[in-house]
Design an enzyme around this catalytic site. Structure first.
Site, PDB file in Angstrom:
ATOM      1  N   GLU A  59       7.422 -20.966  66.271  1.00  0.00           N
ATOM      2  CA  GLU A  59       8.183 -21.077  65.023  1.00  0.00           C
ATOM      3  C   GLU A  59       7.349 -20.613  63.827  1.00  0.00           C
ATOM      4  OE1 GLU A  59      11.171 -21.512  65.338  1.00  0.00           O
ATOM      5  OE2 GLU A  59      11.316 -22.461  67.301  1.00  0.00           O
ATOM      6  N   HIS A  62       7.523 -16.857  63.505  1.00  0.00           N
ATOM      7  CA  HIS A  62       8.751 -16.431  62.818  1.00  0.00           C
ATOM      8  C   HIS A  62       8.595 -16.597  61.305  1.00  0.00           C
ATOM      9  CE1 HIS A  62      11.308 -15.708  66.239  1.00  0.00           C
ATOM     10  NE2 HIS A  62      11.260 -16.954  66.679  1.00  0.00           N
TER      11      HIS A  62
END
Length: 271
Positions: A59, A62
């Protein structure tokens, strides 16, 4: 001064993440040294903590890529702190993937950082943001498998080898599943900027159900067999044999057999 302090705090590593890394380090040491009375418990905690760390890094990749691509709102949302509790859907990104690992040894792709795509210009940037997460899983898999394909296992306890083999399996499955061009998964996010507006508009309603559809298809025996044959082929190419993969998963699930009064497969008991 307040703005600068706020920005520093937006990027400060969360104590939650540090705690997870600490669990991974301690249980990794226990797995390596055989300190734990029940090796399956140490393997379970080590692999689970390492898997959560990889999800956080997925995550983060990203978010960090989005920040450098133009979404300056990322920091204020807490995504750069590596705190899994800051994700849009902590259940999807952390809890559900861990449950799937426990149930079937599948690296469920998470994915719950909200990116303001309207701030980002250029199709290549949008594609790279989507690809950054699963590429992190690829990198994690390379690190886990390095001792195997470099033939550097001398002195590495077998139990730790098995734990690394199972962790590598999770990373490989996560990378492959994430790169599928299915709405809702990162693979579709990579190609979406290059599709026409009409196609994107028609596909958009299916995005919330893409992951469920993938796992529904994986329940089909022939598809499941073909999928894990592919995983075994990839792991084999990276130097992990069937016994190492099997024993990693066997030791991981040993904690549940212990509760029920079962025992570890004798093949997987380190000498």
């Amino acid at each position: 001064m307040t703005t600068a302090a706020s920005r520093r705090s937006d990027r400060r590593i969360s104590p939650v993440f540090v705690g997870i890394v600490a669990v991974m380090a301690v249980t990794g040491w226990a797995t390596w040294t055989g300190f734990a009375e029940q090796p399956g418990v140490a393997v379970f905690l080590f692999v689970t903590a390492a898997w959560i760390v990889s999800l956080c890094l997925h995550e983060y990749a990203h978010a960090r890529t989005a920040l450098h691509s133009g979404d300056i709102s990322i920091g204020a949302k807490g995504y750069l702190t590596l705190n899994p509790l800051k994700y849009t859907h902590a259940l999807l990104s952390i809890v559900l993937p861990v449950i799937f690992v426990i149930m079937g040894g599948i690296g469920l792709p998470g994915g719950a950082v909200f990116i303001e795509r309207n701030r980002i210009q250029g199709r290549w940037k949008h594609s790279l943001i989507s690809a950054a997460g699963p590429l992190t899983n690829v990198l994690f898999a390379a690190v886990c498998t390095a001792p195997f394909w470099l033939h550097a296992l001398d002195g590495v306890p077998r139990t730790f080898q098995y734990a690394l083999a199972f962790l590598a399996l999770l990373q490989v499955t996560a990378a492959i599943l994430n790169f599928l061009p299915v709405p809702g998964l990162d693979g579709y996010g990579v190609i979406e900027p290059w599709l026409s507006y009409e196609v994107r508009r028609q596909v958009e309603p299916f995005a919330p159900f893409g992951l469920l559809a993938v796992f529904a298809v994986l329940w089909i025996p022939s598809v499941n067999t073909a999928f894990f044959d592919l995983i075994d082929t990839v792991l084999g190419g990276l130097g992990i044999d069937d016994l190492q993969r099997y024993c990693g998963q066997n030791l991981y699930n040993d904690v549940f057999r212990f509760v029920r009064g079962g025992s570890t497969d004798p093949l997987c008991i380190a000498a």
